[in-house]
Design an enzyme around this catalytic site. Structure first.
Site, PDB file in Angstrom:
ATOM      1  N   HIS A 137     -50.011  95.220 -87.637  1.00  0.00           N
ATOM      2  CA  HIS A 137     -49.884  94.777 -87.027  1.00  0.00           C
ATOM      3  C   HIS A 137     -51.218  94.286 -86.572  1.00  0.00           C
ATOM      4  CE1 HIS A 137     -47.682  97.897 -85.178  1.00  0.00           C
ATOM      5  NE2 HIS A 137     -48.032  99.080 -86.357  1.00  0.00           N
ATOM      6  N   HIS A 178     -42.945 101.021 -86.334  1.00  0.00           N
ATOM      7  CA  HIS A 178     -43.306  99.811 -85.388  1.00  0.00           C
ATOM      8  C   HIS A 178     -43.106  98.631 -85.915  1.00  0.00           C
ATOM      9  CE1 HIS A 178     -45.732 104.189 -85.726  1.00  0.00           C
ATOM     10  NE2 HIS A 178     -45.457 104.131 -83.972  1.00  0.00           N
TER      11      HIS A 178
HETATM   12 ZN   LIG Z   1     -46.115 102.421 -87.973  1.00  0.00          ZN
END
Ligand SMILES: [Zn+2]
Length: 369
Positions: free
Chosen positions: A139, A178
């Site tokens: 991320h 994610h």
């Molecule tokens: Zn994750």
């Protein structure tokens, strides 16, 4: 087959502080252990030890990434800010990316571990490897940490592969639940890197990872997204790999295949709503091992990302490592009887529709080789 394994005890000393779930303590959040805790990783490593799997792997030593290596992806301002906050007792990379005193050095080790894992496979020291790095990286953006990620481990290691080791094409398959936003953005206009992310639709970051996000400029077609509906299980993940990932990687013909191995699509994860079991992770790994064998001489590197069920991450991780080792015998998953035969584990029609759309978008992946 020889399989490397990388771990450093200091990864467990990365201090995310107190909190609850994905939040740090504050307001109405009564302090307990922050959701991104050492337990999942440490228990996976311990399970590998007590089952003897660890003895079947080759230890891959790591090193700290250098400041120059971080600058492949990150701005100098961001790197310097993390360093000074770390020296001052801890801070936050930006959004939900807390670290404690000395967190900068541990994050450098985590990125360096990813680099060492890629090097070990590319140099032929081992056929494939699993790097159990922490903090995670997918991320992290160029100028801020996000979602527990401080530095972009896989993106930096990929730049090292391209710019130092001389590779021309790298593919990254991110099966963390994610969206792999940071990795995708690092190479969004770069035709040398194919990024594929399988993730829960609209989870985190909610604004990215759409089927229509396929790269830009010279990198047009080199990003693939499969935003799966909540509740997707083994069947949906297997279909996404077979119908989207395999053809995309076959078209792109990378010289090495990297898995961003988050284990938070698991049945028991507290931060997501998917239904993958250890058997699903084993099947996914087998598909990737077979793909790497066909495309890039078996060169496959799995680098750890998320996974927040301290009960179940160890069994999912062990299943991935058994797949990398090519073992017939598997570690008994004591939870599996409770999960086998649950409803909705197979591919559901609404999940198949999304996979079909993603496969259409992935047909734009440029053909190389
Ligand atoms: Zn994750």
């Amino acid at each position: 087959m020889s399989t490397g394994f990388h771990w450093n005890e200091l990864y467990a000393w990365h201090d995310t502080g107190t909190g609850s779930g994905f939040l740090s303590t504050g307001g109405l959040v009564e302090p307990e252990q922050h959701g991104e805790s050492p337990a999942t990783k440490r228990r996976l490593r311990n399970l590998l030890e007590v089952t003897g799997l660890l003895d079947q792997t080759v230890a891959i030593p790591g090193r700290k990434a250098t400041r120059e290596e971080l600058l492949y992806v990150h701005t100098a301002e961001y790197v310097d800010r993390v360093k000074s906050e770390s020296e001052a007792g801890g801070g936050d990379g930006g959004e939900l990316a807390p670290f404690g005193p000395g967190g900068y050095e541990i994050a450098l080790l985590s990125t360096g571990g990813a680099i060492s894992a890629v090097e070990a496979v590319w140099n032929g020291d081992v056929d494939n490897t699993y790097a159990l790095t922490r903090p995670p990286g997918h991320h992290a953006e160029s100028d801020e940490g996000r979602g527990f990620c401080v530095f972009a481990n896989i993106a930096v290691a990929t730049h090292h592969a391209l710019d130092v080791l001389g590779l021309e094409r790298v593919a990254i398959v991110d099966w963390d639940v994610h969206h792999g936003n940071g990795t995708e953005h690092a190479f969004y206009e770069d035709p040398r890197v194919l990024t594929i992310s399988l993730h829960q639709d609209g989870l985190y970051p909610a604004e990215s990872g759409l089927v229509g996000d396929t790269g830009a400029g010279e990198g047009q077609g080199c990003a693939v997204n499969v935003p799966l509906p909540p509740g997707s299980g083994n069947g949906a993940y297997e279909a996404a790999l077979e119908r989207v990932v395999v053809p995309a990687v076959e078209a792109f013909q990378p010289q090495i295949l990297i898995i961003a191995s988050g284990l938070d699509a698991s049945m028991m994860d507290p931060l997501a709503m998917m239904m993958v079991t250890s058997e699903g992770y084993r099947r996914m790994t087998d598909i990737m091992v077979e793909l790497a064998a066909r495309i890039c001489d078996g060169k496959l590197v799995a680098i750890h990302e998320g996974g927040y069920s301290s009960s179940y991450v160890p069994f999912c991780g062990a299943a991935v490592i058994e797949g990398l080792l090519g073992l017939d015998e598997s570690v008994e998953d004591p939870y599996i009887d409770a999960f086998r035969g649950m409803g909705y584990m197979d591919l559901q029609p609404h999940q198949g529709k999304v996979i079909e759309e993603a496969a259409k978008a992935a047909a734009a992946v440029p053909t190389s080789g």
